[in-house]
Design a protein around this motif. Structure first.
Motif, short mmCIF file in Angstrom:
data_model
loop_
_atom_site.label_atom_id
_atom_site.label_comp_id
_atom_site.label_asym_id
_atom_site.label_seq_id
_atom_site.Cartn_x
_atom_site.Cartn_y
_atom_site.Cartn_z
N GLU A 19 -7.53 -63.90 -77.27
CA GLU A 19 -7.87 -62.48 -77.14
C GLU A 19 -9.37 -62.26 -77.24
O GLU A 19 -9.90 -61.33 -76.64
N ASN A 20 -10.07 -63.11 -77.97
CA ASN A 20 -11.53 -62.98 -78.07
C ASN A 20 -12.24 -63.37 -76.78
O ASN A 20 -13.40 -63.01 -76.58
N LEU A 21 -11.57 -64.09 -75.89
CA LEU A 21 -12.17 -64.46 -74.62
C LEU A 21 -12.35 -63.26 -73.70
O LEU A 21 -13.27 -63.24 -72.88
N ASN A 22 -11.47 -62.28 -73.80
CA ASN A 22 -11.55 -61.10 -72.94
C ASN A 22 -11.30 -59.85 -73.78
O ASN A 22 -10.18 -59.31 -73.77
N PRO A 23 -12.32 -59.34 -74.48
CA PRO A 23 -12.11 -58.18 -75.35
C PRO A 23 -11.67 -56.92 -74.59
O PRO A 23 -10.94 -56.10 -75.14
N ALA A 24 -12.09 -56.77 -73.34
CA ALA A 24 -11.68 -55.59 -72.57
C ALA A 24 -10.16 -55.56 -72.40
O ALA A 24 -9.54 -54.51 -72.50
N GLY A 55 -2.41 -77.62 -93.52
CA GLY A 55 -1.50 -76.48 -93.68
C GLY A 55 -0.09 -76.90 -94.05
O GLY A 55 0.87 -76.21 -93.71
N ASN A 56 0.06 -78.05 -94.71
CA ASN A 56 1.36 -78.53 -95.17
C ASN A 56 2.32 -78.78 -93.99
O ASN A 56 3.50 -78.47 -94.04
N GLY A 57 1.78 -79.35 -92.90
CA GLY A 57 2.60 -79.72 -91.75
C GLY A 57 2.81 -78.64 -90.72
O GLY A 57 3.49 -78.86 -89.73
N LEU A 58 2.24 -77.45 -90.92
CA LEU A 58 2.40 -76.36 -89.96
C LEU A 58 1.05 -75.97 -89.38
O LEU A 58 0.06 -75.89 -90.10
N PHE A 59 1.01 -75.74 -88.08
CA PHE A 59 -0.20 -75.26 -87.42
C PHE A 59 0.02 -73.81 -87.05
O PHE A 59 0.94 -73.48 -86.30
N ASP A 60 -0.77 -72.92 -87.59
CA ASP A 60 -0.61 -71.49 -87.38
C ASP A 60 -1.09 -71.10 -85.99
O ASP A 60 -2.28 -71.18 -85.69
N GLY A 61 -0.17 -70.67 -85.14
CA GLY A 61 -0.50 -70.29 -83.78
C GLY A 61 -1.25 -68.97 -83.68
O GLY A 61 -1.75 -68.61 -82.62
N ALA A 62 -1.35 -68.22 -84.79
CA ALA A 62 -2.08 -66.95 -84.76
C ALA A 62 -3.54 -67.18 -84.42
O ALA A 62 -4.17 -66.34 -83.77
N TYR A 63 -4.10 -68.30 -84.84
CA TYR A 63 -5.49 -68.59 -84.51
C TYR A 63 -5.67 -68.83 -83.02
O TYR A 63 -6.70 -68.44 -82.44
N LEU A 64 -4.70 -69.45 -82.39
CA LEU A 64 -4.77 -69.66 -80.94
C LEU A 64 -4.74 -68.32 -80.20
O LEU A 64 -5.50 -68.10 -79.26
N VAL A 65 -3.86 -67.43 -80.63
CA VAL A 65 -3.75 -66.12 -79.99
C VAL A 65 -5.04 -65.33 -80.20
O VAL A 65 -5.55 -64.70 -79.28
N GLU A 66 -5.58 -65.38 -81.41
CA GLU A 66 -6.82 -64.67 -81.71
C GLU A 66 -7.96 -65.16 -80.83
O GLU A 66 -8.74 -64.36 -80.29
N ASN A 67 -8.07 -66.46 -80.66
CA ASN A 67 -9.13 -67.01 -79.83
C ASN A 67 -8.95 -66.63 -78.37
O ASN A 67 -9.93 -66.35 -77.67
#
Length: 67
Positions: free
Chosen positions: A29-34, A15-27
């Protein structure tokens, strides 16, 4: 082989030196959909006098980019 920081380093390199934290947040949130679809919004309306500013600050700043 499957643990450690090599995967985050690889994706940051791709990613050209950047790690997108949106994927961490998405994962997370997927742990507890309720919580994602119901509980956090219920909590905002149940505590309408104090909760909205904290909720908005967290939702806006939750998906940042880690370099």
């Amino acid at each position: 082989m499957l643990g450690g920081t090599w995967l985050a380093s690889l994706t940051a390199d791709l990613g050209n030196g950047l790690f997108d934290g949106a994927y961490l947040v998405e994962n997370m949130e997927n742990l507890n959909p309720a919580n994602t679809f119901w509980d956090k919004y219920y909590h905002v309306f149940a505590n309408v006098d104090t909760e909205p500013p904290r909720f908005l600050e967290f939702e806006r700043g939750g998906a940042g980019t880690i370099s």
